[in-house]
Write a protein that holds these residues in place. Sequence first.
Motif, PDB file in Angstrom:
ATOM      1  N   THR A   1       0.826  -1.176   0.000  1.00  0.00           N
ATOM      2  CA  THR A   1       0.064  -0.051  -0.139  1.00  0.00           C
ATOM      3  C   THR A   1       0.818   1.240   0.020  1.00  0.00           C
ATOM      4  O   THR A   1       1.886   1.405   0.701  1.00  0.00           O
ATOM      5  CB  THR A   1      -0.803   0.083   1.367  1.00  0.00           C
ATOM      6  N   THR A   2       0.386   2.198  -0.845  1.00  0.00           N
ATOM      7  CA  THR A   2       1.416   3.531  -0.691  1.00  0.00           C
ATOM      8  C   THR A   2       0.944   4.351   0.329  1.00  0.00           C
ATOM      9  O   THR A   2      -0.352   4.419   0.582  1.00  0.00           O
ATOM     10  CB  THR A   2       1.127   4.310  -2.032  1.00  0.00           C
ATOM     11  N   CYS A   3       1.849   5.024   0.840  1.00  0.00           N
ATOM     12  CA  CYS A   3       1.485   6.006   1.981  1.00  0.00           C
ATOM     13  C   CYS A   3       1.929   7.211   1.570  1.00  0.00           C
ATOM     14  O   CYS A   3       3.046   7.560   0.999  1.00  0.00           O
ATOM     15  CB  CYS A   3       1.836   5.615   3.354  1.00  0.00           C
ATOM     16  N   ASP A   4       1.360   8.496   2.212  1.00  0.00           N
ATOM     17  CA  ASP A   4       1.575   9.925   2.059  1.00  0.00           C
ATOM     18  C   ASP A   4       3.128   9.798   2.572  1.00  0.00           C
ATOM     19  O   ASP A   4       4.052  10.832   1.768  1.00  0.00           O
ATOM     20  CB  ASP A   4       0.860  10.777   2.428  1.00  0.00           C
ATOM     21  N   ASN A   5       3.330   9.399   3.673  1.00  0.00           N
ATOM     22  CA  ASN A   5       4.763   9.948   4.263  1.00  0.00           C
ATOM     23  C   ASN A   5       5.189   8.503   5.076  1.00  0.00           C
ATOM     24  O   ASN A   5       4.374   7.518   5.220  1.00  0.00           O
ATOM     25  CB  ASN A   5       4.761  10.832   4.863  1.00  0.00           C
ATOM     26  N   GLU A   6       6.398   8.678   5.421  1.00  0.00           N
ATOM     27  CA  GLU A   6       7.029   7.361   6.214  1.00  0.00           C
ATOM     28  C   GLU A   6       6.213   7.285   7.623  1.00  0.00           C
ATOM     29  O   GLU A   6       5.981   6.023   8.034  1.00  0.00           O
ATOM     30  CB  GLU A   6       8.422   7.405   6.348  1.00  0.00           C
ATOM     31  N   LEU A   7       5.732   8.306   8.334  1.00  0.00           N
ATOM     32  CA  LEU A   7       5.269   8.058   9.446  1.00  0.00           C
ATOM     33  C   LEU A   7       3.804   7.495   9.389  1.00  0.00           C
ATOM     34  O   LEU A   7       3.683   6.627  10.178  1.00  0.00           O
ATOM     35  CB  LEU A   7       4.952   9.671   9.915  1.00  0.00           C
ATOM     36  N   LEU A   8       3.023   7.832   8.288  1.00  0.00           N
ATOM     37  CA  LEU A   8       2.029   7.061   8.161  1.00  0.00           C
ATOM     38  C   LEU A   8       2.317   5.637   7.940  1.00  0.00           C
ATOM     39  O   LEU A   8       1.524   4.733   8.565  1.00  0.00           O
ATOM     40  CB  LEU A   8       1.179   7.669   6.987  1.00  0.00           C
ATOM     41  N   ALA A   9       3.215   5.268   7.178  1.00  0.00           N
ATOM     42  CA  ALA A   9       3.485   3.834   6.934  1.00  0.00           C
ATOM     43  C   ALA A   9       4.063   3.236   8.289  1.00  0.00           C
ATOM     44  O   ALA A   9       3.330   2.014   8.303  1.00  0.00           O
ATOM     45  CB  ALA A   9       4.637   3.775   6.100  1.00  0.00           C
ATOM     46  N   ILE A  10       4.637   3.914   9.104  1.00  0.00           N
ATOM     47  CA  ILE A  10       5.038   3.235  10.525  1.00  0.00           C
ATOM     48  C   ILE A  10       4.004   3.062  11.332  1.00  0.00           C
ATOM     49  O   ILE A  10       3.657   2.051  11.914  1.00  0.00           O
ATOM     50  CB  ILE A  10       6.025   4.127  11.164  1.00  0.00           C
ATOM     51  N   GLY A  11       2.952   3.972  11.269  1.00  0.00           N
ATOM     52  CA  GLY A  11       1.730   3.878  11.803  1.00  0.00           C
ATOM     53  C   GLY A  11       0.840   2.796  11.577  1.00  0.00           C
ATOM     54  O   GLY A  11       0.396   2.136  12.395  1.00  0.00           O
ATOM     55  N   LEU A  12       0.752   2.599  10.364  1.00  0.00           N
ATOM     56  CA  LEU A  12      -0.071   1.293   9.669  1.00  0.00           C
ATOM     57  C   LEU A  12       0.556   0.198  10.016  1.00  0.00           C
ATOM     58  O   LEU A  12      -0.187  -0.851  10.286  1.00  0.00           O
ATOM     59  CB  LEU A  12      -0.057   1.734   8.100  1.00  0.00           C
ATOM     60  N   ALA A  13       1.904   0.191  10.016  1.00  0.00           N
ATOM     61  CA  ALA A  13       2.615  -1.333  10.355  1.00  0.00           C
ATOM     62  C   ALA A  13       2.374  -1.453  11.733  1.00  0.00           C
ATOM     63  O   ALA A  13       2.179  -2.618  12.190  1.00  0.00           O
ATOM     64  CB  ALA A  13       4.045  -1.175   9.961  1.00  0.00           C
ATOM     65  N   ALA A  14       2.336  -0.558  12.681  1.00  0.00           N
ATOM     66  CA  ALA A  14       2.053  -0.578  14.000  1.00  0.00           C
ATOM     67  C   ALA A  14       1.030  -1.468  14.163  1.00  0.00           C
ATOM     68  O   ALA A  14       0.555  -2.156  15.456  1.00  0.00           O
ATOM     69  CB  ALA A  14       2.358   0.429  14.920  1.00  0.00           C
ATOM     70  N   THR A  15      -0.381  -1.212  13.429  1.00  0.00           N
ATOM     71  CA  THR A  15      -1.678  -1.821  13.724  1.00  0.00           C
ATOM     72  C   THR A  15      -1.631  -3.270  13.590  1.00  0.00           C
ATOM     73  O   THR A  15      -2.428  -4.012  14.325  1.00  0.00           O
ATOM     74  CB  THR A  15      -2.400  -1.248  12.742  1.00  0.00           C
TER      75      THR A  15
END
Lengths: 534, 251
Positions: B36-50
Amino acid sequence: MTKFPSSELRNFAEQCQSFGPVEMLPQSDSLVAVVNCPSEVLKSLAEFLVHSLQYNFGSLVVEAPPNQWKLIYLFYGRENPSLVQLWVYLKSDHPRVDSISDKIHSADWHERQAEDLFGLVFTGHPRLGDFVLHEEWPEGVNPMCTGFSATHPVKEQVVDPAWRPARILETPGAFLMPIGPVYADYYESAQFFLETVGEDVVRMIPRFFFKYRGVEKLAEGQPWQRVLLMAERFSGTSAIAHSTALCAALEQIYQIQPPPRALGLRLILAEIERIRHHFAVLSDICHASGMSVPSAQMDILEEQALRLSGQCAGHRYLYGWVTLGGLNRDMTLTALDTIARETQLLAKASATIHSALQFTSSFLDRFEGVGAISAAGARELALVGPIARASGVRTDLRLMLPYGPYAQDTGFLAMTEPLEQEGDGYARIRVLFAEIQQSVKLIDATVAALPTGPVRVEAGGVRGQSAFGWAEAPNGAAFHYVRLDAQGCVQRYQIATPSFANWHGFHIAAENFAFQDFPIMMASFGLSIAESDR
Amino acid sequence: MFGWFVKGATSRVRTTRYPAHDETAPGVTPGRPVETTCDNELLAIGLAATCPTGAIKPAAFKTTADISRCVHCMACTRGENTMSWQADYRWAKWVGDNARRAARHRPFRKSLHIRVVDTGSCDAVLSEIKQLVKPYYNMHRLGFFITPTPRHADVLMVAGPVTSQMRLALLKTYAAMPEPKWVMAVGNCAISGCVFAPSFIANGSVAGVIPLDVQVPGCPPPPLAILHGLLLLTGREAEMPPVDQPLGGTP
């Protein structure tokens, strides 16, 4: 939560006093009585509960020291809707208590399990050891004790090549036929020793826990979210029932009540799960008796139920729905309509097959009078679920200790417990078919009256310490005990599963019948070993 | 009995047309999270944490998902940022060594006999394996059969995290199979231990006990994914195409 008149429990408290110095602990729920009882009084009090007041033995929960041993003997009423816990404390350096299983046979396996996992000694128990942990496991290592690491592998001991399982039958020509743990097709791993002198099975000795994954040990120290994943997956075919039971316990600890819509949806999911489970069992029953067309017809219904779950709930075995305080997500109106419509079709198709089977003599010959369990036998071993109901014993937790949606006194859920009297294979089949019809009715009524609103309430802080939660799984009564610390991590988790209770009674059905009836008996019990082994 | 004959003969054919055609009926698979593409790396880290099992890995402007660790809890599909979800089922993957892979077609192109061993599975996996011999999937039409004895088996299907008390039975079953033989791990428990292993009582992977050739991820893997694993073993299907390629058709 429905409140029951607790006058029986008050009477019970008064009667308890006559047995010795016991103490009733006050409870917020009028369904529950907790009795602090010295270990000398335990046996007579338990006997009084089971034999005079018609309680079922539910579970034996052990809390290991640092400070002291705490044993919780759980009983639930067949006649009075209530839950009684007997708490027994033992000094940490004296792990011995009198066995109650000579008077209460249903406690037998629970005591053997506690002996293996905790190293508790039950004085007077005739057969301890070699139950959960098999011969490769080193003696004297008790995995559930505090201090034992859940992640560190244990060095197995070398098995004495002369080791043989204990045998009972000693007569000329007697032999022991082992079956399992790997079967001819795809049955779950368990071993059965059939002792015989010819055609008939004289003694049946089961050996379980080949699949022991130590769920209760793995749960220790984990946040409840992680434990919930395990509760759903340790017995994948009753995921909703076990996750509901765990969440019911957690909700008592957090002192929250899921919103009405969540309760209604939990009922719908639980009943879909029951329908699928019963289709699978009935298919196995037809298959075991060589009825390939009815078996294939039931298979079609089972896969339709699975696809219905996949389509409407996103997962074929309904994982990922139940959570603390309600549900993880809501169900759309379209999905609910589909469920109501499709389950009606499933019920109709299953009724057609049932009526055709009733007139198939080659099918009936294999089940009528085969593997019969009397009502007294079912009560003595505290059997649960469809098997107990086929013997005429009421054990449905949805009615006995109503929880969630089953507790709503709204009239539309006027449910009756299908009961049969014969206790044989055919009675079990009739109960399964009747329960499918009843589940569809429950789904239909609930979908029609489902309230709108949120499906989850937020949990605040941890308010209590430990609680029991329960649910009627497709196989029968399941009790989950959980104790949390202040951060919401699980300190102790114990599951009493219906398959564990019912396998204990399997020998009654299997003994004194011919070898060729054994697969049929196993199919008509329809139990899960993953659920029993944990 | 005649009634049953009529009932059987008049029931329409339910069997899926996979692998000749894609199966598109609703509810045959729970699907899987995909890149999944994310707008920035922070969002990607947040998504991975779920993800409670670490199946989702963050990267710059995207997250990647590993199906062999996913337990289908769907936690990553709730909340503001969600993983893309794809309802496919060609999940099987070849993990054995390449020499064995190259040699597999000759003896096994047409038919396989399968031995199933349950080493602590959750019952749902076994239930999905059972579906393969039932009307909707009917693997007999493709030449796949369950065999009662390991002596006749070409493939060992293993489900569950390999508990200590089943390890001996698994080793004995494997040893009893004649060469050439293949091992297939079905379900994430058998691949990585999932939520149950590694632990004091379970190994957590079939590959740690016997040589593994094909893994079929999923919790539990749907019958079509297991079928894909068998077809992969016979060389009649290819591995899961990368996400950006369109799905469908046999290669």
